[in-house]
Structure formats: C-alpha cells, structure tokens
Design a protein around this motif. Structure first.
Motif, PDB file in Angstrom:
ATOM      1  N   ILE A 229       0.817  -1.226   0.000  1.00  0.00           N
ATOM      2  CA  ILE A 229       0.000   0.000   0.000  1.00  0.00           C
ATOM      3  C   ILE A 229       0.848   1.273   0.000  1.00  0.00           C
ATOM      4  N   LEU A 230       2.152   1.148   0.241  1.00  0.00           N
ATOM      5  CA  LEU A 230       3.007   2.332   0.234  1.00  0.00           C
ATOM      6  C   LEU A 230       3.179   2.848  -1.188  1.00  0.00           C
ATOM      7  N   ASP A 231       3.129   4.157  -1.318  1.00  0.00           N
ATOM      8  CA  ASP A 231       3.304   4.776  -2.632  1.00  0.00           C
ATOM      9  C   ASP A 231       4.413   5.821  -2.540  1.00  0.00           C
ATOM     10  N   GLU A 232       5.556   5.404  -2.036  1.00  0.00           N
ATOM     11  CA  GLU A 232       6.705   6.281  -1.864  1.00  0.00           C
ATOM     12  C   GLU A 232       7.924   5.637  -2.514  1.00  0.00           C
ATOM     13  N   PRO A 233       8.450   6.189  -3.613  1.00  0.00           N
ATOM     14  CA  PRO A 233       9.602   5.599  -4.308  1.00  0.00           C
ATOM     15  C   PRO A 233      10.834   5.452  -3.425  1.00  0.00           C
ATOM     16  N   LEU A 234      10.960   6.294  -2.394  1.00  0.00           N
ATOM     17  CA  LEU A 234      12.151   6.239  -1.539  1.00  0.00           C
ATOM     18  C   LEU A 234      12.075   5.124  -0.501  1.00  0.00           C
ATOM     19  N   LEU A 235      10.898   4.551  -0.287  1.00  0.00           N
ATOM     20  CA  LEU A 235      10.752   3.469   0.686  1.00  0.00           C
ATOM     21  C   LEU A 235      10.785   2.138  -0.065  1.00  0.00           C
ATOM     22  N   LEU A 236      11.878   1.394   0.129  1.00  0.00           N
ATOM     23  CA  LEU A 236      12.079   0.163  -0.619  1.00  0.00           C
ATOM     24  C   LEU A 236      12.310  -1.015   0.305  1.00  0.00           C
ATOM     25  N   ARG A 237      11.780  -2.152  -0.092  1.00  0.00           N
ATOM     26  CA  ARG A 237      12.038  -3.406   0.622  1.00  0.00           C
ATOM     27  C   ARG A 237      13.490  -3.797   0.361  1.00  0.00           C
ATOM     28  N   CYS A 238      14.237  -4.071   1.417  1.00  0.00           N
ATOM     29  CA  CYS A 238      15.638  -4.447   1.276  1.00  0.00           C
ATOM     30  C   CYS A 238      15.946  -5.783   1.939  1.00  0.00           C
ATOM     31  N   HIS A 239      14.976  -6.311   2.669  1.00  0.00           N
ATOM     32  CA  HIS A 239      15.176  -7.547   3.436  1.00  0.00           C
ATOM     33  C   HIS A 239      13.791  -8.082   3.774  1.00  0.00           C
ATOM     34  N   ARG A 240      13.707  -9.357   4.084  1.00  0.00           N
ATOM     35  CA  ARG A 240      12.394  -9.896   4.451  1.00  0.00           C
ATOM     36  C   ARG A 240      11.828  -9.237   5.709  1.00  0.00           C
ATOM     37  N   SER A 241      12.692  -8.574   6.478  1.00  0.00           N
ATOM     38  CA  SER A 241      12.235  -7.936   7.719  1.00  0.00           C
ATOM     39  C   SER A 241      12.338  -6.416   7.696  1.00  0.00           C
ATOM     40  N   PHE A 242      12.804  -5.839   6.571  1.00  0.00           N
ATOM     41  CA  PHE A 242      13.048  -4.396   6.575  1.00  0.00           C
ATOM     42  C   PHE A 242      12.555  -3.716   5.289  1.00  0.00           C
TER      43      PHE A 242
END
Length: 287
Positions: free
Chosen positions: A225-238
């Motif tokens: 649901i996030l719509d922010e290009p700067l917020l990226l999944r980098c790990h299964r927990s982060f």
C-alpha cells in the motif's frame, strides 16, 4: 487573535468575537452622539442661528449615545445567542437589518420621551427608521471595512509565516490491519520499518532522538500500500528510507546500509541487493 475558518465567511467570524462585538456597539453609539452634537439634525435647534450647545444638550446627546451602545450590546450578547446559533453571511444581512430597526425604534422612543411624546405618531416613526438607518450605515460600513482589514492582515501574517517556515513536511501514514491505529511520520525523518512477529516497528528521528511505534500489520501489506519511491524493501524484515542512507558496506552477499540518525545498520538480502544498489547509484555500491 483567532483566524477565521476558510469554510466560514470572515464577517461572520469577527461578529462572533466579543472584542469586535463591543467595538461594533461602541462605534455606532459614539458616531451617533458626535453626529447629533456637531450637526444637530432632526430640528433639535429649530434652525436657530443663535443656538449654542449647552451642558443640558450635550448630556442629552450623550444619553442617546449610551442608549444606542447599550441597545446594540444587549442585542449582540443577549438576544443573538438565543435566536441565532450560527451567524452565516446570509443571516448576517438580516441581523444587521434587525439591528437598524431596533436602534431606530430605541432612538424614536427616547426622543419622544424627552419631548413629552410630542412627535409620537406613525409617520414620524417611519421617518426615524429611514433617517437613523441611513445615519448608522456609515459607522457600520466603517466597521465592516475595519474587520476586512483585520482579516487581510491576519491572512498576510499567516502567509508570511508559511513562507518563512518553508513547505510543509511530506507525511507518510501507516495504519494497522483493523484501521484503528495509525502512525504518521514526515518522510524526511523516517528511518526504516522492521517486521516484529505480528507487528511492524516504524522507526524515525524526532528532535534528534530516535523514536519507534508498533503497528499491528505485516511488512508485506505495508509494502503493497506504500506509494513512496524512496521506501524500498531491502530484506524480508526491513523496508528502508533511501533518503536516509549515507553509505553501504559489505558485498552483494552481505550488504549493510548505514542510515543517518540510526543506531544500527540495516541488512540487505541478496534478492533485493541489485535493486537497492541501482536506486542508490553505482558510486555507493561496494567493490
């Protein structure tokens, strides 16, 4: 001074402030008294060129001014709260018309009481309504211009404050699965999101200190649901805020991100390494 709501007309707003209601009453009463004293209308001197303002005449004029002030004040503070719960622009016009009629009636009765009811008849009353309404329209118009000036001044001060403060921070909102809990954080202050069992810890910087809040949700749901290009999944927990990344170390099999304001590094899994490095730029990729 309170500022009017943009959904409410500024005239109605100022007419609801006690300070301006008193000013409204005093301006009408004082103007009427000064006008009577200087111009002596309605035949009070019978066009006698030898007429001089006596103490008795000045006191009578002052009594007219006090009567009008008290009438308007009682009308604003006692009667209006009983008949008008909210003063809209359209209702304000009707209320001013009623105020004009009330003042004219009070002046007509007081004038006749002082003169032993010598002019107490219907045609005279209608004349008083016309003449007094025209007379007090001057201070009323002046009062309306004054509060218009006050409103424009408050608008200018607010716009100046917004300009000096700069643009408002861009907020990111995180809500729980049931929608009952929500955390809102300025994007520039957000560090990362960390999955913790059935919760997600939202971590950010506020006033130089780190803060965190738990939201009952899954990291996968928030990612969707996030719509922010700067917020990226980098790990299964982060999920990390790339705007806060100041460096990375390690290699493609064990990358760690350093964040400004964070007291720890954030790991990057192999599945997300290429995407993270691409977003950060090749100059930040480890050798």
């Amino acid at each position: 001074m309170p500022k009017p709501d943009t959904s409410q007309d500024y005239l109605s707003h100022y007419f609801d402030i006690a300070r301006y209601r008193w000013l409204f009453a005093l301006s009408i009463g004082l103007f009427l008294a000064l006008f009577l004293l200087v111009f002596q209308p309605f035949g009070v001197n019978n066009f006698d060129p030898t007429f001089h303002i006596s103490l008795e005449f000045a006191l009578a004029v002052g009594a007219f001014g006090l009567l009008v002030t008290a009438t308007v004040a009682a009308n604003e503070f006692l009667l209006r709260p009983l008949v008008l719960k909210r003063l809209t622009s359209r209702r304000l016009i009707g209320w001013l018309a009623w105020t004009f009629l009330l003042i004219a009636t009070g002046v007509f009765l007081f004038y006749n009481w002082l003169g032993n009811w010598h002019d107490f008849h219907w045609s005279s009353y209608l004349g008083f309504i016309r003449d007094i309404s025209l007379l007090i329209s001057l201070p009323v118009a002046g009062f309306l211009f004054y509060i218009r000036h006050e409103w424009l001044k408050s608008e200018y001060v607010q716009l100046q404050a917004i300009h000096l403060a700069g643009p408002a921070p861009r907020l990111v909102h995180f809500s729980s699965d049931n929608g009952k809990d929500q955390v809102s954080v300025a994007l520039d202050d957000l560090l990362y999101l960390e999955s913790q069992d059935n919760y997600v810890a939202v971590t950010w910087v506020e006033g130089g200190a780190r803060r965190a809040s738990l939201i009952r949700s899954s990291l996968k749901r928030l990612e969707e649901i996030l719509d922010e290009p700067l917020l990226l999944r980098c790990h299964r927990s982060f999920i990390v805020n790339l705007a806060r990344v100041r460096g990375c170390r390690g290699n493609r099999h064990g990358l760690q991100l350093t964040l400004e304001g964070a007291d720890r590094t954030v790991p990057v899994s192999r599945a997300w390494t290429a995407n993270i490095l691409e977003k950060l730029g090749t100059e930040q990729a480890p050798g």
